[in-house]
Design a protein around this motif. Structure first.
Motif: not given
Lengths: 261, 391
Positions: B90-93, B98-102
């Motif tokens: 979760w910490a990476y993504i 609310d700021s996601y990097n998929w």
């Protein structure tokens, strides 16, 4: 015009610099008078160890023993502190430092550049790198001299990978994979191979079991084992560093290594 | 002093044209930096296997190079494993709320699908913004305060929704019966089940087809009150008493053989492979045996010195026996996942003895043996020489 602008700028500089000097002075004064954090927050030296890794740390007779335990005790003695061993699993070593469950970790750690924000590493207390072992009467003192000879190593190990890397760099040599480091070293001792590439600890353990075997050992690659201290306790890291260096200088570390390897 | 500093500043300001020229040159030079190596997708692949239960645990999220992800998954396909378990932190993504990097997840999914491999996603590892402030005490990536359970559930819903149809199996957390995996706090089965409940509901609202697996527990004999954790049989019972049956679709289990063969009889005071049967006894006591079980980590270690390791040949024999055992229990056992396919970099310690493939993609003996088993090939010749005799 330019001179006037320079004079104006110079006046502004004075207004900027004077408060900055004042702030810095106050900050330095506060830092100098702030109570110093204790060297050992728990009053004892709490050492995280991994007691599943003989001969470095392992359980025997319900006690944790090993090279790293002796080293921890020597460091505690140098600090004039009592010692508390905290057994940990490999996965939890760094988190235990971070949450201050332990002051230092001595657990066959190698420096990890990704961890340097959280921990300070000491100088190495041991090198478990690859070593080239050959008979004393027919020594092979460097990997470059292996061409035309037969090299034994444990299958699928770091030595296996390194041997194949050397095959691409020098004239061919015969490769002989064995199941374990001990059988690879047997091959050299019994004359089935000219040299063996194994980790230093495996070589030490084997040499201890075959004390009458005359052989030479040459370091090929390095795997330094270091002590990790919480980066927030830089003073302790400094003391550990200087104590470890003292143990190296006065022969204590050599005696500990000799006892277990 | 101030006068000379001011003069120096004016001199530097007078050279602005050179600053512009150097800046333009640097910008142009950056344009000719070679692009990172790409990993082009192959024609769609399928896994050829006679062992549909076989699964390997991968470590792909820590990879920087895309081609290494692809190469690892090619080796997974070639060993004959139709399933992987991968950890998606979760910490990476969601590094900021609310700021996601998929990006990293997308490329793993893309390559897994290309190789015909199903993903079971394990989710955990708390971003800094969701952890307690470190003013009073330091925290670890495994500490999730109850006040942030809703944030975790929001993330689970986002993950489940985005990858619905691609990733339909989610494992919520890992080994919460260890203090280390619970942020070095006292373990708390009721607290974990409350976490699972919010994650379960969020996942199902985002993807009705999802299968939510409860966290696998670490095999351990730690007694109640131990600072290190709690015996997983006791923890598992406490999970059921807290309502596990209602908030899980399947049960994930970790079971390791350590130094014993896979047929060693299960016992409450012994850690061995068939301890999985004791966990299933707990399920039986709570009337939950219809629920499928996934062994998401198992295996033996062949490090030459680790106290809990076996020899490489024992590792092979024990692992193949364990795979046969899984086949014989296929009415309740869905997968058997071997820990671990490959690490991105060597640990330079005994965890390397769990790998099937070295960091530079050299298959270890166990890889070839499992491949022959899974694909129905006759075992290959000897991989190493017999012990030498004096000549």
């Amino acid at each position: 015009m330019a001179a006037a602008a320079r004079r104006a700028l110079s006046r502004r500089w004075r207004w900027l610099v004077a408060p900055a000097i004042l702030i810095a002075a106050v900050w330095l004064l506060r830092a100098a008078t702030a109570p110093e954090a204790p060297l050992l927050p728990a009053g004892v030296l709490r050492v995280g160890v991994d007691p599943s890794n003989p001969p470095f740390a392992f359980y025997a007779d319900d006690q944790i023993q090993g090279l790293e335990i002796d080293l921890a005790q020597a460091l505690a003695q140098a600090l004039n502190a009592q010692i508390q061993l905290v057994p940990l699993g490999f996965d939890g070593l760094y988190d235990a430092i971070k949450v201050e469950q332990v002051d230092i970790v001595i657990a066959a750690l190698t420096p990890d550049p990704l961890r340097t924000a959280d921990v300070i590493y000491s100088v190495p207390y041991y090198d478990d790198g690859l070593v080239l072992i050959s008979p004393a009467d027919q020594p092979i003192n460097a990997m470059e001299l292996l061409s035309g000879h037969a090299l034994a190593y444990p299958f699928g190990s770091e030595a296996d990978t390194d041997a194949h890397r050397w095959l691409r760099r020098i004239q061919p040599f015969a490769t002989q994979a064995y199941e374990t480091p001990a059988t690879a070293l047997d091959a050299v001792r019994l004359g089935a191979a000219d040299a063996a590439l194994v980790q230093a600890t495996d070589a030490h353990v084997y040499a201890r079991a075959h004390a009458d075997w005359q052989h030479v050992q040459q370091a090929v690659a390095h795997t330094p084992f270091v002590i990790a201290t919480n980066a927030k306790n830089g003073r302790l890291a400094g003391v550990i560093e200087s104590s470890l260096r003292q143990l190296q200088t006065d022969g204590t570390l050599a005696a500990i290594l000799d006892r277990w390897l | 002093m101030i006068e000379s500093l001011t003069r120096a500043a004016w001199f530097v300001a007078g050279q602005w044209r050179w600053f512009v020229r150097v800046g333009v040159a640097v910008a142009l030079l950056r344009l000719i930096v070679p692009a990172p190596p790409r990993a082009l997708l192959e024609p769609p692949q399928t896994v050829e296997t006679r062992d549909a239960q076989l699964c390997v645990h991968t470590r792909l999220m820590d990879e920087v190079d895309e081609w290494k992800i692809q190469r690892t998954l090619q080796l997974v396909r070639q060993i004959g494993a139709p399933t992987i378990v991968e950890f998606f932190p979760w910490a990476y993504i969601e590094p900021g709320k609310d700021s996601y990097n998929w990006t990293a997840v997308d490329r793993i999914v893309r390559h897994a699908q290309n190789q015909g491999i199903r993903i079971i996603a394990r989710i955990g590892l708390v971003p800094a913004w969701a952890r307690p402030a470190e003013d009073d005490r330091p925290t670890t990536l495994n500490e999730l305060p109850e006040t942030a359970y809703a944030d975790f559930a929001t993330f689970v819903a986002a993950f489940a929704g985005r990858y619905a149809g691609s990733i339909d199996h989610l494992i919520i957390w890992n080994e919460p019966n260890l203090a280390f995996e619970w942020g070095y706090r006292p373990v708390d089965p009721e607290g974990y089940v409350r976490l699972l409940r919010v994650a379960y509901e969020a996942a199902h609202s985002a993807n009705p087809q999802v299968i939510v697996l409860s966290a696998p527990l670490a095999p351990t004999l730690e007694p109640p009150g131990s600072p290190n954790g709690l015996n997983e049989l006791l923890y598992f019972e406490a999970m059921y008493e807290a309502g596990l049956a209602d908030v899980s679709d399947a049960i994930a289990i970790h079971t390791y053989g350590f130094t014993t063969p896979p047929d060693a009889a299960p016992a409450h005071d012994a850690l061995n492979f068939r301890r999985v049967e004791l966990l299933r006894d707990v399920m039986r006591r709570f009337g939950d045996t219809d629920k499928p079980v996934y062994i998401t980590e198992t295996g033996w270690n062949d490090h030459p010195r680790w106290a809990s390791a076996v020899t490489p040949s024992q590792r092979i024999a024990y692992t193949l026996e364990a795979l046969s055992y899984a086949e014989s229990q296929s009415d309740w056992l869905q997968t058997i996942c071997l820990w671990v396919m490959r690490f991105p970099a060597s640990t330079r310690s005994y965890p390397d003895g769990f790998t099937l493939v070295t960091p530079d993609f050299q298959p270890r003996p166990i890889y070839d043996a499992v491949q022959a088993f899974a694909r129905g090939w006759s075992p290959g010749g000897a991989l190493w020489l017999p012990p030498p005799a004096a000549r």
